[in-house]
Enzyme design. Structure first.
Site, PDB file in Angstrom:
ATOM      1  N   GLY A 166       0.819  -1.197   0.000  1.00  0.00           N
ATOM      2  CA  GLY A 166       0.000   0.000   0.000  1.00  0.00           C
ATOM      3  C   GLY A 166       0.856   1.250   0.000  1.00  0.00           C
ATOM      4  N   ILE A 201       3.525  -1.905   3.788  1.00  0.00           N
ATOM      5  CA  ILE A 201       3.511  -3.203   3.125  1.00  0.00           C
ATOM      6  C   ILE A 201       3.105  -4.220   4.180  1.00  0.00           C
ATOM      7  CG2 ILE A 201       4.845  -4.930   1.862  1.00  0.00           C
ATOM      8  CD1 ILE A 201       6.848  -2.710   1.170  1.00  0.00           C
ATOM      9  N   ALA A 228      -5.093  -3.030  -7.508  1.00  0.00           N
ATOM     10  CA  ALA A 228      -4.956  -4.465  -7.237  1.00  0.00           C
ATOM     11  C   ALA A 228      -5.538  -4.827  -5.879  1.00  0.00           C
ATOM     12  CB  ALA A 228      -3.483  -4.861  -7.310  1.00  0.00           C
ATOM     13  N   ASP A 229      -5.392  -3.930  -4.902  1.00  0.00           N
ATOM     14  CA  ASP A 229      -5.929  -4.232  -3.569  1.00  0.00           C
ATOM     15  C   ASP A 229      -7.442  -4.358  -3.590  1.00  0.00           C
ATOM     16  OD1 ASP A 229      -6.081  -1.503  -4.210  1.00  0.00           O
ATOM     17  OD2 ASP A 229      -5.868  -0.847  -2.131  1.00  0.00           O
ATOM     18  N   THR A 259      -4.746   4.246   3.140  1.00  0.00           N
ATOM     19  CA  THR A 259      -4.319   5.624   2.903  1.00  0.00           C
ATOM     20  C   THR A 259      -5.461   6.407   2.273  1.00  0.00           C
ATOM     21  OG1 THR A 259      -2.070   4.811   2.569  1.00  0.00           O
ATOM     22  CG2 THR A 259      -2.548   7.050   1.832  1.00  0.00           C
ATOM     23  N   THR A 294      -9.820  21.353  22.571  1.00  0.00           N
ATOM     24  CA  THR A 294      -9.506  21.303  21.139  1.00  0.00           C
ATOM     25  C   THR A 294      -9.238  19.886  20.663  1.00  0.00           C
ATOM     26  OG1 THR A 294      -8.630  23.548  21.188  1.00  0.00           O
ATOM     27  CG2 THR A 294      -7.944  22.163  19.351  1.00  0.00           C
TER      28      THR A 294
END
Length: 259
Positions: free
Chosen positions: A8, A12, A108-109, A132, A184
């Protein structure tokens, strides 16, 4: 044993299967600047820590969305394992009929995930991969890959908020107890996590309606990827979390192509 590698943009993910059982899995950072020998040394160390020998590996398969790292990885496999890996792409048998305008554009993934989920559930489905990028893929009950949606990943969104807003800190991705927050950090966590849950449920709802309008049954929704469990906790649409879906799919595709 079968050695599987999912490359990725960030990590990996590597796994070793004995028959159909995942014996061990690891994660390495994706770095196209590393040489084949650097990857070879890392992999050899991982093998040694788990008492696995290169000679124990009968076959190797790779899926990748990072083309510029493939030379190093393929050369590493040839040098350290004396094998030619199967690389998921055109010409590799998957059993999935891709209905994309240009099938070569499908990562491909996404194909590997579709194979694993379809072989496991054999019904209409939506697959969400929290990587990602976050991808949503629609698969019919006959194994047709219809297409899907791609969104910025949760970490990308979080990092962008930190990098573009001078007074906002980098935060851990956890769900706060409330959405009306008193500080915050908690406010950012609520916005990122709860906002992403809402995005997931909205997109899944729209995809379900489009699929069912075409005659598909109500699809099962399967989530995978590093942050799948975090989002699934509050999602109203995710039915199953399969953390090793991609590795399972690689093993299945290897079985279809090993001759």
């Amino acid at each position: 044993m079968v050695f599987v590698l999912d490359v990725g943009n960030t990590n990996i993910v590597l796994g070793i299967y004995k028959d159909k059982k995942l014996m061990v899995d690891w994660r390495l950072s994706t770095d196209h600047k590393r040489s084949s020998d650097e990857y070879g040394i890392q992999v050899r160390q991982l093998f040694e820590q788990n008492n696995i020998k290169a000679s124990d590996i009968e076959g190797i398969i790779i899926s990748s969305v990072v083309p510029n790292i493939m030379y190093s990885l393929e050369h590493m496999i040839r040098k350290y394992f004396n094998q030619n890996p199967i690389v998921v792409g055109p010409g590799v048998k998957t059993g999935i009929n891709i209905k994309y305008d240009n099938p070569k554009e499908v990562g491909a993934d996404r194909i590997v995930n579709a194979v694993a989920a379809f072989e496991t559930y054999k019904k209409s489905m939506i697959i969400i991969d929290f990587g990602t990028a976050t991808t949503f893929c629609a698969i019919t009950k006959n194994g047709d890959y219809l297409g899907g949606t791609i969104c910025p990943g949760i970490k990308i969104s979080s990092d962008a908020l930190f990098e573009r807003a001078a007074k906002l800190p980098r935060v851990e991705l956890v769900k706060p107890d409330t959405v009306i927050c008193k500080n915050t950090v908690a406010s950012m966590q609520a916005g990122i996590v709860c906002g992403y849950v809402g995005q997931v449920d909205y997109i899944v709802d729209k995809m379900k309606k489009e699929m069912m309008a075409k005659g598909e049954e109500d699809p099962i929704v399967i989530a995978t990827g590093g942050l799948a469990t975090l989002i699934a906790q509050d999602s109203q649409t995710i039915d199953k979390v399969e953390p090793f879906l991609t590795l399972d799919g690689l093993r299945m595709i290897y079985e279809k192509n090993k001759e």
